[in-house]
Design an enzyme around this catalytic site. Structure first.
Site, PDB file in Angstrom:
ATOM      1  N   LYS A  16       0.808  -1.220   0.000  1.00 16.96           N
ATOM      2  CA  LYS A  16       0.000   0.000   0.000  1.00 16.96           C
ATOM      3  C   LYS A  16       0.837   1.263   0.000  1.00 16.96           C
ATOM      4  O   LYS A  16       0.380   2.314  -0.437  1.00 16.96           O
ATOM      5  CB  LYS A  16      -0.950   0.009   1.205  1.00 16.96           C
ATOM      6  CG  LYS A  16      -2.079  -1.005   1.056  1.00 16.96           C
ATOM      7  CD  LYS A  16      -3.132  -0.825   2.127  1.00 16.96           C
ATOM      8  CE  LYS A  16      -4.263  -1.815   1.924  1.00 16.96           C
ATOM      9  NZ  LYS A  16      -5.199  -1.818   3.033  1.00 16.96           N
ATOM     10  N   LYS A  37      -5.526 -10.475  -6.939  1.00 26.30           N
ATOM     11  CA  LYS A  37      -6.788 -10.658  -6.219  1.00 26.30           C
ATOM     12  C   LYS A  37      -7.749  -9.521  -6.557  1.00 26.30           C
ATOM     13  O   LYS A  37      -7.323  -8.422  -6.933  1.00 26.30           O
ATOM     14  CB  LYS A  37      -6.547 -10.723  -4.710  1.00 26.30           C
ATOM     15  CG  LYS A  37      -6.118  -9.408  -4.106  1.00 26.30           C
ATOM     16  CD  LYS A  37      -6.129  -9.435  -2.573  1.00 26.30           C
ATOM     17  CE  LYS A  37      -5.655  -8.072  -2.067  1.00 26.30           C
ATOM     18  NZ  LYS A  37      -5.642  -7.919  -0.634  1.00 26.30           N
ATOM     19  N   LYS A  53     -10.561  -3.656  -3.709  1.00 23.45           N
ATOM     20  CA  LYS A  53     -11.208  -2.360  -3.920  1.00 23.45           C
ATOM     21  C   LYS A  53     -10.194  -1.269  -4.214  1.00 23.45           C
ATOM     22  O   LYS A  53     -10.497  -0.312  -4.890  1.00 23.45           O
ATOM     23  CB  LYS A  53     -12.124  -1.974  -2.746  1.00 23.45           C
ATOM     24  CG  LYS A  53     -11.550  -2.120  -1.373  1.00 23.45           C
ATOM     25  CD  LYS A  53     -12.643  -2.088  -0.290  1.00 23.45           C
ATOM     26  CE  LYS A  53     -12.130  -2.757   0.977  1.00 23.45           C
ATOM     27  NZ  LYS A  53     -13.145  -3.040   1.962  1.00 23.45           N
TER      28      LYS A  53
HETATM   29  P1  TYM Z   1     -10.872  -5.734   4.085  1.00 22.00           P
HETATM   30  O1  TYM Z   1     -11.845  -4.685   4.459  1.00 22.00           O
HETATM   31  O2  TYM Z   1      -9.838  -5.405   3.068  1.00 22.00           O
HETATM   32  O3  TYM Z   1     -11.629  -7.022   3.572  1.00 22.00           O
HETATM   33  C1  TYM Z   1     -12.683  -7.641   4.305  1.00 22.00           C
HETATM   34  C2  TYM Z   1     -12.582  -9.141   4.187  1.00 22.00           C
HETATM   35  O4  TYM Z   1     -12.640  -9.555   2.825  1.00 22.00           O
HETATM   36  C3  TYM Z   1     -11.571 -10.423   2.530  1.00 22.00           C
HETATM   37  N1  TYM Z   1     -11.168 -10.254   1.121  1.00 22.00           N
HETATM   38  C4  TYM Z   1     -11.045 -11.246   0.238  1.00 22.00           C
HETATM   39  N2  TYM Z   1     -11.215 -12.580   0.351  1.00 22.00           N
HETATM   40  C5  TYM Z   1     -11.020 -13.334  -0.755  1.00 22.00           C
HETATM   41  N3  TYM Z   1     -10.680 -12.809  -1.970  1.00 22.00           N
HETATM   42  C6  TYM Z   1     -10.504 -11.481  -2.130  1.00 22.00           C
HETATM   43  N4  TYM Z   1     -10.177 -10.983  -3.329  1.00 22.00           N
HETATM   44  C7  TYM Z   1     -10.678 -10.640  -0.998  1.00 22.00           C
HETATM   45  N5  TYM Z   1     -10.600  -9.302  -0.807  1.00 22.00           N
HETATM   46  C8  TYM Z   1     -10.905  -9.084   0.497  1.00 22.00           C
HETATM   47  C9  TYM Z   1     -10.462  -9.998   3.465  1.00 22.00           C
HETATM   48  O5  TYM Z   1      -9.511 -11.025   3.658  1.00 22.00           O
HETATM   49  C10 TYM Z   1     -11.240  -9.684   4.719  1.00 22.00           C
HETATM   50  O6  TYM Z   1     -11.479 -10.855   5.476  1.00 22.00           O
HETATM   51  N6  TYM Z   1      -7.662  -5.556   7.907  1.00 22.00           N
HETATM   52  C11 TYM Z   1      -8.962  -6.059   7.485  1.00 22.00           C
HETATM   53  C12 TYM Z   1     -10.113  -5.583   8.358  1.00 22.00           C
HETATM   54  C13 TYM Z   1      -9.908  -5.854   9.799  1.00 22.00           C
HETATM   55  C14 TYM Z   1     -10.009  -7.108  10.450  1.00 22.00           C
HETATM   56  C15 TYM Z   1      -9.768  -6.844  11.828  1.00 22.00           C
HETATM   57  C16 TYM Z   1     -10.277  -8.397  10.017  1.00 22.00           C
HETATM   58  C17 TYM Z   1      -9.620  -4.911  10.729  1.00 22.00           C
HETATM   59  N7  TYM Z   1      -9.520  -5.507  11.963  1.00 22.00           N
HETATM   60  C18 TYM Z   1      -9.767  -7.864  12.760  1.00 22.00           C
HETATM   61  C19 TYM Z   1     -10.271  -9.417  10.964  1.00 22.00           C
HETATM   62  C20 TYM Z   1     -10.025  -9.144  12.333  1.00 22.00           C
HETATM   63  C21 TYM Z   1      -9.215  -5.579   6.070  1.00 22.00           C
HETATM   64  O7  TYM Z   1      -8.695  -4.577   5.652  1.00 22.00           O
HETATM   65  O8  TYM Z   1     -10.169  -6.299   5.399  1.00 22.00           O
END
Ligand code: TYM
Length: 332
Positions: free
Chosen positions: A112, A195, A198
């Site tokens: 990032k 992958k 967004k």
């Molecule tokens: P975030 O908001 O980017 O994504 C949310 C969830 O979607 C999953 N994900 C995917 N899974 C499969 N294929 C993809 N292309 C794909 N894109 C996104 C992510 O793995 C995620 O599970 N840091 C985290 C948010 C967070 C969090 C936490 C998660 C903050 N605190 C504590 C678990 C526990 C994030 O940015 O997810």
């Protein structure tokens, strides 16, 4: 009942199929046998610049989508991260337990911050995985349902839990990632080497849950495949087609092998057309439910306030243990 916890960032107007198949569907399924805590990670969102008005809107939209998807506020504490101050408070304590080099090894920071250069990235973006560790550890969950891209953050979370437990006293439970192999990494429809994301995908490569269903169908039909015609599941040699089969199988519950047989000799067009129909069938009612929930902002805010109260109770108890063990004065 064992606890589960997970979060999602409100950094887009809509969740996409990677979020949905990689993580959110598991949130819904895990509700039955577990005690769930699910939150919208707005503290994480501000690690990069956000327009305040847009952030507020997207936070509500994210919450509405969770409910529309089937997260049930009767069974799950659904909340917004900034409304439970213990996240930021434990985050600080854990930052003081994290090595600089350890934080530097987190690949998402490297990805990032690559664009604008490390100097332009915020310190918050750098320490983001440590805040994520705090999010998790406060609730002492057994499982954290996420996609593959979160695995490294969960490993850090376990390391920090172990470190705190051995330096002070056993306080945290070591959580297990809950990552379903089949859907752990949904790929960009236009660039199946990456992958679906967004922040990184082109609009044509990403299928948003709240898009106009016709537009989503079109994206599926225009997905990049390969120059052969054979429908076969081979993620290495045929990532585009394999990704479509993965999505199709996850949406309809039909096994990949059965799909391969069904489309044998038919080429990619038939597969894409039927998948487009399956996508429309999922997103149309989802979109209607989300929009209805957004129409009643008072109800939505009440659900979130209740979720924050329930989550806050659990989180405060853990934080009190932590503060005591670290050596802070009581009664703060
Ligand atoms: P975030 O908001 O980017 O994504 C949310 C969830 O979607 C999953 N994900 C995917 N899974 C499969 N294929 C993809 N292309 C794909 N894109 C996104 C992510 O793995 C995620 O599970 N840091 C985290 C948010 C967070 C969090 C936490 C998660 C903050 N605190 C504590 C678990 C526990 C994030 O940015 O997810």
């Amino acid at each position: 009942r064992p606890r589960v916890l997970s979060g999602i960032q409100p950094t887009a107007d809509s969740f996409h199929f990677g979020n949905y198949l990689g993580a959110l569907r598991q949130w819904v399924d895990l509700q039955d046998e577990h005690e769930p805590f699910f939150f919208v990670a707005d503290l994480h969102a501000i690690t990069v610049e956000q327009d305040p008005k847009v952030l507020r809107q997207r936070t509500r939209r994210a919450a509405a989508q969770l409910l529309a998807m089937g997260v049930d506020p009767e069974r799950s504490a659904v909340f917004v991260q900034s409304q439970v101050p213990a996240h930021a408070q434990l985050g600080w304590v854990l930052q003081c337990l994290t090595g600089f080099g350890e934080a530097r090894r987190m690949t998402q920071f490297k990805d990032k911050s690559a664009k604008g250069g490390e100097g332009a990235a915020s310190v918050g973006l750098f320490t983001y995985p440590v805040l994520q560790a705090a999010d998790v550890l406060l609730y002492r969950p057994a499982f954290v349902p996420v996609g593959e891209d979160q695995r490294q953050h969960l490993e850090l979370t376990r390391d920090l839990a172990q470190r705190f437990n051995s330096r002070y006293k056993k306080t945290f439970r070591l959580p297990e990632p809950y990552i379903l192999k089949a859907t752990a990494k949904i790929l960009d429809l236009q660039d199946p080497a990456r992958k679906m994301s967004k922040s990184a995908s082109s609009p044509a490569g990403i299928v948003d849950m709240l898009d106009d269903p016709k537009a989503s169908a079109k994206k599926v039909r225009s997905a990049v495949t390969d120059s052969e015609t054979e429908v076969r599941f081979d993620p290495e040699a045929k990532p585009g087609v394999s990704n479509l089969l993965t999505i199709f199988s996850a949406l309809t519950g039909t096994g990949v092998d059965e799909l391969v047989q069904r489309y044998d000799g038919q080429g990619y067009g038939a597969l894409k057309g039927d998948l487009a129909d399956a996508v429309v069938e999922v997103v149309t009612p989802f979109r209607d439910r989300t929009l209805a929930l957004l129409d009643d902002a008072a109800h939505l805010d009440a659900v979130l306030a209740d979720g924050a109260a329930r989550a806050g109770e659990v989180a405060e108890r853990t934080l009190a243990d932590v503060y005591d063990r670290v050596g802070f004065l009581p009664g703060g």
